[in-house]
Structure formats: C-alpha cells, structure tokens
Scaffold this active site. Structure first.
Site, short mmCIF file in Angstrom:
data_model
loop_
_atom_site.label_atom_id
_atom_site.label_comp_id
_atom_site.label_asym_id
_atom_site.label_seq_id
_atom_site.Cartn_x
_atom_site.Cartn_y
_atom_site.Cartn_z
CD GLU A 46 -2.99 0.59 0.02
OE1 GLU A 46 -3.34 -0.56 -0.29
OE2 GLU A 46 -3.34 1.60 -0.63
CB SER A 47 1.74 3.64 -2.68
OG SER A 47 0.40 3.98 -3.01
CB CYS A 87 1.61 -3.54 -7.35
SG CYS A 87 -0.16 -3.36 -7.45
NE ARG A 148 -6.17 -3.68 -2.37
CZ ARG A 148 -5.07 -3.24 -1.82
NH1 ARG A 148 -4.81 -1.95 -1.79
NH2 ARG A 148 -4.20 -4.06 -1.29
CG HIS A 187 1.23 -8.42 -7.15
ND1 HIS A 187 1.91 -8.05 -6.02
CD2 HIS A 187 0.22 -7.55 -7.28
CE1 HIS A 187 1.33 -7.00 -5.48
NE2 HIS A 187 0.30 -6.67 -6.22
CD GLU A 189 4.74 -10.38 -5.98
OE1 GLU A 189 4.99 -10.01 -7.15
OE2 GLU A 189 3.94 -9.78 -5.23
N1 GLN Z 1 -3.54 -0.10 -4.36
C1 GLN Z 1 -2.22 -0.15 -3.83
C2 GLN Z 1 -1.62 1.23 -3.69
O1 GLN Z 1 -2.18 2.17 -4.13
C3 GLN Z 1 -1.31 -1.02 -4.64
C4 GLN Z 1 -1.79 -2.44 -4.63
C5 GLN Z 1 -0.74 -3.46 -4.68
O2 GLN Z 1 0.46 -3.21 -4.46
N2 GLN Z 1 -1.16 -4.67 -4.94
O3 GLN Z 1 -0.58 1.39 -3.16
#
Ligand code: GLN
Length: 204
Positions: A46-47, A87, A148, A187, A189
């Site tokens: 989650e950034s 991501c 996401r 992803h 991985e």
């Molecule tokens: N939705 C996440 C974000 O905004 C990223 C999702 C993920 O890394 N799988 O950081």
C-alpha cells in the site's frame, strides 16, 4: 545481492523467487541494510502506508517532505542502480502520482493513477505477452495478477513498454523499463513457477 524493501507488503514472495534462482537476498528496513546491495525490489503493498513508513516522523500529507534516511538512500540508489517496483512499488518509483498521501521517488518518468481498476474484489488475472527480451526463447503468455492495481496513464521519453494488457478494453502498458528501472502494475512473484521477469531483472 538483491535487497527487498521489507517494511510492508509482499516482500517474502519476491525473496522466495530469488532464492529459488540461487540469488542471495537481504530484507531492507534501514539505510544500512541497503549497503552492499546491487539491486533493489520495491514490492506491492500500500503506497500510502509505505510513504508514511518512509517519511520523517511528524510528516503529514501535503506538507513538504524530506523523507527518512532510508527514503533518501533509496532515492539515491534508484538513480544509478537496478530497481524493480511492482504495483505499490511502481507507484513509489513514479514521477507523478496524483495522491498527495504518496511521496514517490520521482525517478521513473510515468504518470500513475492508483487503484485505477477498482477495489480488491475487482482484482483479476490476465495472460500477457512479454517483450522478446524478457521472454527469451519462451513465447508463452505470463499470467499477470492485478490486485488493486495502478494504471500507467502516461509514459515519458525513454520509457520502453515491455508488456501491455487489454483486458479492460484499452491497450495499456503494464510493464515498463527506463534505464535500470523496471515498473510493473501486476505481481510476478505470485507466479513463482515462471521466473522470466525476475531473471530479466537480475540481468539488468
Ligand atoms: N492499491 C495499492 C496502492 O495504491 C497497490 C496495490 C498493490 O500493491 N497490490 O498502493
């Protein structure tokens, strides 16, 4: 030695893939952990949370950011060394992300929109073609898992598109390279049986 940012998110699965390839890995939680690494992975997660963990204490969204010593060490590292962001990790590498809760390293010339395909339940898998330089002799499709996922809305000068997806009606980049940086909206991985992308990163 591959460093894997291990503050939050999917670092363990990346480590497992590199280990299966016989590549030594180190979990990175401080700037000194980064010393001795010649490449770095910024995993998914989650950034906004990653940003919080990488900022100096007391920082609030919208305020000028200097970043913690680890944040600044990664920003310097990414200017010369190989970094793969998947991501949330891609969001952190980007030049521009229109969410002021995220303070990206601004090293990869792309514009990113977070959560562009919807919520967790809209996550999907799409088989994608990898560019020949990643695929090697293996032209099979890669089952890319989007969770996401962010969308790469714009790519700047010098950014190479190494894979695209079109599952949502639009043909759009999902794997890009710029100098020694690799950015993925999915992803890899989570498909440890197919190591083409991790091997390509090790060869950068
Ligand atoms: N939705 C996440 C974000 O905004 C990223 C999702 C993920 O890394 N799988 O950081």
């Amino acid at each position: 030695m591959v460093g894997i940012l291990a503050l939050q998110g999917g670092f363990a699965r990346h480590a497992a893939v590199f280990s299966s390839l016989g590549e030594p890995v180190r979990e990175v939680r401080t700037d000194t952990d980064l010393e001795g690494c010649d490449r770095l992975v910024l995993p998914g997660g989650e950034s906004t949370v990653l940003t919080r963990l990488l900022m100096e204490s007391g920082w609030e969204p919208g305020a000028p950011a200097q970043g913690s010593t680890l944040y600044r060490a990664i920003a310097d590292f990414a200017r010369t060394e190989a970094v793969m962001g998947t991501c949330a990790g891609l969001i952190m590498l980007s030049q521009t992300c229109s969410d002021d809760r995220v303070v990206p390293f601004s090293v990869l010339p792309v514009t990113i929109r977070r959560n562009a395909y919807g919520r967790q339940t809209e996550s999907f898998v799409e088989p994608i073609h990898l560019a020949p330089k990643i695929a090697g002799g293996d032209q099979s499709l890669f089952p890319a898992t989007f969770i996401r996922a962010p969308r790469i809305e714009k790519t700047g000068l010098g950014v190479a598109i190494l894979a695209e997806a079109d599952g949502h009606g639009l043909r759009e980049p999902v794997l890009v390279a710029y100098k020694r940086l690799l950015g993925l909206t999915f992803h890899p991985e989570l498909n440890p049986e197919d190591t083409r992308i991790h091997r390509f990163f090790l060869d950068l």
